[in-house]
Motif scaffolding. Structure first.
Motif, short mmCIF file in Angstrom:
data_model
loop_
_atom_site.label_atom_id
_atom_site.label_comp_id
_atom_site.label_asym_id
_atom_site.label_seq_id
_atom_site.Cartn_x
_atom_site.Cartn_y
_atom_site.Cartn_z
N ALA A 14 0.83 -1.21 0.00
CA ALA A 14 0.00 0.00 0.00
C ALA A 14 0.86 1.26 0.00
O ALA A 14 0.57 2.22 -0.72
N ILE A 15 1.93 1.26 0.79
CA ILE A 15 2.83 2.43 0.82
C ILE A 15 3.56 2.58 -0.51
O ILE A 15 3.79 3.69 -0.98
N GLU A 16 3.88 1.47 -1.15
CA GLU A 16 4.51 1.53 -2.47
C GLU A 16 3.55 2.20 -3.47
O GLU A 16 3.96 3.04 -4.27
N ILE A 17 2.27 1.86 -3.38
CA ILE A 17 1.25 2.44 -4.27
C ILE A 17 0.96 3.89 -3.90
O ILE A 17 0.85 4.75 -4.76
N GLU A 18 0.83 4.13 -2.60
CA GLU A 18 0.44 5.46 -2.09
C GLU A 18 1.38 5.88 -0.96
O GLU A 18 1.06 5.77 0.21
N PRO A 19 2.59 6.38 -1.32
CA PRO A 19 3.59 6.73 -0.30
C PRO A 19 3.13 7.77 0.71
O PRO A 19 3.64 7.82 1.83
N LEU A 31 11.94 -1.93 -1.73
CA LEU A 31 11.29 -2.75 -0.71
C LEU A 31 12.22 -3.90 -0.36
O LEU A 31 12.95 -4.40 -1.23
N GLU A 32 12.21 -4.31 0.88
CA GLU A 32 13.00 -5.48 1.33
C GLU A 32 14.48 -5.36 0.99
O GLU A 32 15.02 -6.13 0.21
N ARG A 33 15.14 -4.41 1.60
CA ARG A 33 16.59 -4.21 1.41
C ARG A 33 17.34 -5.03 2.44
O ARG A 33 17.15 -4.87 3.63
N LYS A 34 18.18 -5.96 1.98
CA LYS A 34 18.95 -6.82 2.87
C LYS A 34 20.08 -6.03 3.51
O LYS A 34 20.82 -5.31 2.84
N VAL A 35 20.18 -6.14 4.83
CA VAL A 35 21.32 -5.63 5.60
C VAL A 35 21.75 -6.77 6.53
O VAL A 35 21.03 -7.76 6.68
N ARG A 36 22.89 -6.63 7.13
CA ARG A 36 23.45 -7.72 7.93
C ARG A 36 22.46 -8.28 8.98
O ARG A 36 22.33 -9.48 9.08
N PRO A 37 21.74 -7.45 9.73
CA PRO A 37 20.84 -8.03 10.74
C PRO A 37 19.50 -8.55 10.20
O PRO A 37 18.75 -9.17 10.94
N GLY A 38 19.16 -8.28 8.94
CA GLY A 38 17.87 -8.73 8.42
C GLY A 38 17.46 -7.95 7.18
O GLY A 38 18.31 -7.64 6.35
N ASP A 41 12.26 -3.00 5.69
CA ASP A 41 10.97 -3.10 5.00
C ASP A 41 10.90 -2.17 3.80
O ASP A 41 10.56 -2.59 2.70
N ILE A 42 11.20 -0.90 4.02
CA ILE A 42 11.09 0.10 2.96
C ILE A 42 12.26 1.07 3.04
O ILE A 42 12.59 1.56 4.11
N MET A 43 12.85 1.34 1.88
CA MET A 43 13.82 2.44 1.76
C MET A 43 13.20 3.47 0.85
O MET A 43 12.48 3.13 -0.09
N GLY A 44 13.50 4.72 1.14
CA GLY A 44 12.96 5.77 0.30
C GLY A 44 13.67 7.09 0.54
O GLY A 44 14.70 7.15 1.21
N VAL A 45 13.07 8.12 -0.02
CA VAL A 45 13.60 9.47 0.10
C VAL A 45 12.43 10.35 0.54
O VAL A 45 11.34 10.27 -0.01
N ASP A 46 12.69 11.18 1.56
CA ASP A 46 11.62 12.05 2.05
C ASP A 46 11.54 13.31 1.20
O ASP A 46 12.30 13.49 0.24
N SER A 47 10.63 14.20 1.55
CA SER A 47 10.40 15.41 0.75
C SER A 47 11.60 16.34 0.73
O SER A 47 11.70 17.20 -0.13
N LEU A 51 17.70 10.21 2.66
CA LEU A 51 17.54 8.77 2.63
C LEU A 51 16.81 8.35 3.91
O LEU A 51 17.18 8.79 5.01
N THR A 52 15.77 7.53 3.76
CA THR A 52 14.93 7.16 4.88
C THR A 52 14.66 5.67 4.85
O THR A 52 14.39 5.11 3.78
N ILE A 53 14.75 5.03 6.02
CA ILE A 53 14.35 3.63 6.11
C ILE A 53 13.14 3.54 7.03
O ILE A 53 13.01 4.31 7.98
N VAL A 54 12.27 2.59 6.70
CA VAL A 54 11.02 2.44 7.43
C VAL A 54 10.88 0.99 7.90
O VAL A 54 11.01 0.07 7.09
N GLU A 55 10.60 0.83 9.17
CA GLU A 55 10.28 -0.48 9.73
C GLU A 55 8.78 -0.48 10.01
O GLU A 55 8.27 0.41 10.68
#
Length: 128
Positions: A14-19, A31-38, A41-47, A51-55
């Protein structure tokens, strides 16, 4: 309409469709960016171009979710060699102790409605 079920995957789609479900001006880059601990959920860019990551959590976010977000953030900072990454925990609710920890760590909480996410997905299916 009462909705009993919905997953973090539904929230992600839903966030991908309507950020703007997350915040105005947010743009999803991955979506689903692998990093060492896991997996982030979402990487993006704010207004503002940060660079922003979302859990995402589909229920009340706990201190464990805050710790998970912090680990992902620290891992990505090391991997990319950057200091400035914004971290957001998005969930319908957050515990008081989790909110205190989040603020102490300089991270953010964004309330997000699972029902609104499901509505976006439902509208998307009817327009396809």
């Amino acid at each position: 309409e009462f909705v009993m079920y919905g997953t973090e995957e539904d929230m992600k789609r839903a966030i991908e469709i309507e950020p703007s479900l997350l915040e105005k001006g947010f743009r999803v880059t991955k979506l689903e960016r692998k990093v060492r601990p896991g997996f982030i959920d979402i990487m993006g860019v704010d207004s503002q171009g940060r660079l922003t990551i979302v859990e995402l959590k589909r229920e009340t976010a706990s201190r464990d979710a805050v710790i998970q977000l912090k680990k992902y953030l620290d891992s990505l900072k090391r991997e990319l060699g950057v200091e400035a990454i914004r971290g957001i925990l998005a969930a319908p609710r957050i515990s008081k102790s989790a909110l205190r920890l989040l603020r102490t760590l300089g991270l953010e909480y964004k309330p997000i409605s699972l029902n609104k996410c499901l509505k976006v997905l439902k509208e998307r299916r009817t327009t396809l």
